[in-house]
Design a protein around this motif. Structure first.
Motif, mmCIF file in Angstrom:
data_model
loop_
_atom_site.group_PDB
_atom_site.id
_atom_site.type_symbol
_atom_site.label_atom_id
_atom_site.label_comp_id
_atom_site.label_asym_id
_atom_site.label_seq_id
_atom_site.Cartn_x
_atom_site.Cartn_y
_atom_site.Cartn_z
ATOM 1 N N LYS A 24 0.597 -1.275 0.219
ATOM 2 C CA LYS A 24 0.105 -0.005 -0.085
ATOM 3 C C LYS A 24 0.798 1.382 0.048
ATOM 4 O O LYS A 24 0.305 2.253 -0.198
ATOM 5 C CB LYS A 24 -1.105 0.339 1.117
ATOM 6 C CG LYS A 24 -0.518 -0.056 2.802
ATOM 7 C CD LYS A 24 -1.520 -0.090 3.523
ATOM 8 C CE LYS A 24 -0.867 -0.088 5.014
ATOM 9 N NZ LYS A 24 -1.898 0.114 5.907
ATOM 10 N N GLY A 64 3.490 1.452 -1.983
ATOM 11 C CA GLY A 64 4.003 1.842 -3.521
ATOM 12 C C GLY A 64 5.042 1.317 -3.784
ATOM 13 O O GLY A 64 5.668 1.653 -4.790
ATOM 14 N N CYS A 86 -7.053 -0.784 -11.148
ATOM 15 C CA CYS A 86 -6.658 0.459 -12.053
ATOM 16 C C CYS A 86 -5.160 0.472 -11.698
ATOM 17 O O CYS A 86 -4.697 0.694 -10.472
ATOM 18 C CB CYS A 86 -7.165 1.763 -11.559
ATOM 19 S SG CYS A 86 -6.310 3.206 -12.407
ATOM 20 N N HIS A 87 -4.331 0.471 -12.772
ATOM 21 C CA HIS A 87 -2.652 0.472 -12.420
ATOM 22 C C HIS A 87 -2.173 1.739 -12.659
ATOM 23 O O HIS A 87 -0.722 1.938 -12.762
ATOM 24 C CB HIS A 87 -2.008 -0.694 -13.189
ATOM 25 C CG HIS A 87 -2.568 -1.969 -12.771
ATOM 26 N ND1 HIS A 87 -1.936 -2.712 -11.568
ATOM 27 C CD2 HIS A 87 -3.534 -2.892 -13.218
ATOM 28 C CE1 HIS A 87 -2.809 -3.928 -11.519
ATOM 29 N NE2 HIS A 87 -3.602 -4.044 -12.517
ATOM 30 N N HIS A 88 -3.012 2.855 -12.453
ATOM 31 C CA HIS A 88 -2.296 4.162 -12.644
ATOM 32 C C HIS A 88 -1.606 4.700 -11.301
ATOM 33 O O HIS A 88 -1.969 4.107 -10.381
ATOM 34 C CB HIS A 88 -3.574 5.211 -13.171
ATOM 35 C CG HIS A 88 -4.006 4.824 -14.374
ATOM 36 N ND1 HIS A 88 -3.361 5.399 -15.694
ATOM 37 C CD2 HIS A 88 -5.268 4.328 -14.910
ATOM 38 C CE1 HIS A 88 -4.042 4.958 -16.706
ATOM 39 N NE2 HIS A 88 -5.234 4.258 -16.162
ATOM 40 N N ARG A 101 -0.911 6.507 -8.107
ATOM 41 C CA ARG A 101 -1.770 6.759 -6.921
ATOM 42 C C ARG A 101 -1.407 7.740 -5.700
ATOM 43 O O ARG A 101 -1.564 8.009 -4.898
ATOM 44 C CB ARG A 101 -2.328 5.698 -6.370
ATOM 45 C CG ARG A 101 -1.445 4.924 -5.634
ATOM 46 C CD ARG A 101 -1.874 3.454 -5.115
ATOM 47 N NE ARG A 101 -0.891 2.834 -4.076
ATOM 48 C CZ ARG A 101 -0.211 1.791 -4.503
ATOM 49 N NH1 ARG A 101 -0.229 1.629 -5.870
ATOM 50 N NH2 ARG A 101 0.740 1.295 -3.727
ATOM 51 N N THR A 102 -0.509 8.723 -6.427
ATOM 52 C CA THR A 102 0.270 9.967 -5.655
ATOM 53 C C THR A 102 -0.808 10.379 -4.816
ATOM 54 O O THR A 102 -1.789 10.813 -5.267
ATOM 55 C CB THR A 102 0.931 10.800 -6.610
ATOM 56 O OG1 THR A 102 1.601 10.077 -7.625
ATOM 57 C CG2 THR A 102 1.570 11.836 -5.893
ATOM 58 N N LEU A 140 -2.871 9.260 -2.678
ATOM 59 C CA LEU A 140 -4.031 8.518 -2.369
ATOM 60 C C LEU A 140 -3.963 8.111 -0.881
ATOM 61 O O LEU A 140 -5.070 8.172 -0.212
ATOM 62 C CB LEU A 140 -4.489 7.463 -3.433
ATOM 63 C CG LEU A 140 -5.755 6.512 -3.109
ATOM 64 C CD1 LEU A 140 -6.865 7.655 -3.060
ATOM 65 C CD2 LEU A 140 -5.877 5.661 -4.296
ATOM 66 N N GLU A 141 -3.148 7.192 -0.760
ATOM 67 C CA GLU A 141 -3.171 6.365 0.610
ATOM 68 C C GLU A 141 -3.047 7.323 1.629
ATOM 69 O O GLU A 141 -3.807 7.263 2.824
ATOM 70 C CB GLU A 141 -1.772 5.473 0.640
ATOM 71 C CG GLU A 141 -1.665 4.518 -0.210
ATOM 72 C CD GLU A 141 -2.833 3.288 0.102
ATOM 73 O OE1 GLU A 141 -3.348 3.164 1.209
ATOM 74 O OE2 GLU A 141 -3.072 2.735 -0.629
ATOM 75 N N TYR A 194 -14.421 12.081 1.047
ATOM 76 C CA TYR A 194 -13.485 11.965 -0.100
ATOM 77 C C TYR A 194 -13.844 13.089 -0.947
ATOM 78 O O TYR A 194 -12.879 13.848 -1.493
ATOM 79 C CB TYR A 194 -13.636 10.498 -0.772
ATOM 80 C CG TYR A 194 -12.872 10.410 -1.881
ATOM 81 C CD1 TYR A 194 -11.441 10.124 -1.516
ATOM 82 C CD2 TYR A 194 -13.007 10.528 -3.185
ATOM 83 C CE1 TYR A 194 -10.409 9.888 -2.495
ATOM 84 C CE2 TYR A 194 -12.233 10.475 -4.154
ATOM 85 C CZ TYR A 194 -10.919 10.223 -4.007
ATOM 86 O OH TYR A 194 -10.134 9.918 -5.029
#
Length: 96
Positions: free
Chosen positions: A30, A32, A54-56, A58-59, A61-62, A82
């Motif tokens: 999680k 990255g 989705c494999h984009h 995720r800057t 996001l966590e 959110y």
């Protein structure tokens, strides 16, 4: 010499809850960076759930999910938090 492993480890998919052999699962970090392994416990996805991800990138996001207490509130409250947080940081959400 180590003895041969006769029993495979079973892991649980974090998306659907399916139990699967560790060798057949996909590892998920999680934070990255699955290459830095020291002191980490990894989560796992079954192959079908992993394929649907989705494999984009995720800057941020966590950190955002932790900040809004994702998993600690109702789905409606989570979505409300959110959307409000994302709009606050990045402007109104609109379809492109």
């Amino acid at each position: 010499m180590w003895p041969a492993r006769t029993e495979s480890e079973t892991v649980t998919c974090v998306a659907c809850g399916t139990h699967t052999d560790r060798e057949l699962a996909r590892e998920y970090d999680k934070y990255g960076n699955r290459w830095e392994r020291e002191g980490k416990e990894f989560e796992h996805f079954c192959r079908s759930c992993h394929d649907e991800l989705c494999h984009h990138a995720r800057t941020e996001l966590e950190e955002l999910l932790v900040e809004i207490d994702a998993g600690e509130c109702s789905r409606l409250e989570f979505l409300s938090r959110y959307v409000a947080t994302v709009e606050d940081r990045y402007g109104p959400l609109e379809e492109r």
